[in-house]
Design a protein around this motif. Sequence first.
Motif, mmCIF file in Angstrom:
data_model
loop_
_atom_site.group_PDB
_atom_site.id
_atom_site.type_symbol
_atom_site.label_atom_id
_atom_site.label_comp_id
_atom_site.label_asym_id
_atom_site.label_seq_id
_atom_site.Cartn_x
_atom_site.Cartn_y
_atom_site.Cartn_z
ATOM 1 N N ARG A 72 4.588 44.041 55.370
ATOM 2 C CA ARG A 72 4.311 42.871 56.217
ATOM 3 C C ARG A 72 3.277 43.213 57.285
ATOM 4 N N GLU A 73 3.373 44.395 57.847
ATOM 5 C CA GLU A 73 2.387 44.809 58.848
ATOM 6 C C GLU A 73 0.995 44.918 58.225
ATOM 7 N N LYS A 74 0.909 45.424 57.009
ATOM 8 C CA LYS A 74 -0.382 45.502 56.310
ATOM 9 C C LYS A 74 -0.934 44.105 56.062
ATOM 10 N N GLU A 75 -0.065 43.178 55.661
ATOM 11 C CA GLU A 75 -0.504 41.799 55.446
ATOM 12 C C GLU A 75 -1.033 41.188 56.736
ATOM 13 N N LYS A 76 -0.334 41.426 57.841
ATOM 14 C CA LYS A 76 -0.777 40.895 59.132
ATOM 15 C C LYS A 76 -2.163 41.425 59.477
ATOM 16 N N VAL A 77 -2.360 42.729 59.302
ATOM 17 C CA VAL A 77 -3.660 43.340 59.593
ATOM 18 C C VAL A 77 -4.739 42.704 58.717
ATOM 19 N N PHE A 78 -4.440 42.514 57.431
ATOM 20 C CA PHE A 78 -5.406 41.904 56.529
ATOM 21 C C PHE A 78 -5.790 40.508 57.021
ATOM 22 N N TYR A 79 -4.794 39.658 57.283
ATOM 23 C CA TYR A 79 -5.095 38.279 57.696
ATOM 24 C C TYR A 79 -5.801 38.242 59.042
ATOM 25 N N GLU A 80 -5.435 39.115 59.967
ATOM 26 C CA GLU A 80 -6.124 39.149 61.259
ATOM 27 C C GLU A 80 -7.592 39.520 61.089
ATOM 28 N N GLU A 81 -7.865 40.526 60.262
ATOM 29 C CA GLU A 81 -9.252 40.933 60.004
ATOM 30 C C GLU A 81 -10.017 39.841 59.261
ATOM 31 N N PHE A 82 -9.358 39.229 58.301
ATOM 32 C CA PHE A 82 -9.980 38.151 57.543
ATOM 33 C C PHE A 82 -10.332 36.989 58.468
ATOM 34 N N LEU A 83 -9.433 36.635 59.392
ATOM 35 C CA LEU A 83 -9.721 35.566 60.360
ATOM 36 C C LEU A 83 -10.912 35.910 61.243
#
Length: 89
Positions: A72-83
């Motif tokens: 979940r933390e990896k997913e959060k990092v991905f979406y934050e960077e993508f945003l």
Amino acid sequence: MLSRHGSLESAILGALWGLEQNGIYTNSVKDVYDILGSTVQSAIKVANDALYALNHPLESNPARTPETIRNREKEKVFYEEFLKRLESL
């Protein structure tokens, strides 16, 4: 609809490249367009919705495995960077 080499495509491909390199993502770019839509605004909305869902999980069981928490933390990092990439377009 953006052109084949439009900014949204560049942001998507750039964000997915790192995931592919680590063996995390194996679907096609077409699958991503089916989820994100064809505009920057639609992709921003989907990414924000995903972050909200990650920060406010529906399951009532707070006990999660360490692996689930890391993922979940990896997913959060991905979406934050993508945003960040999307918002800079």
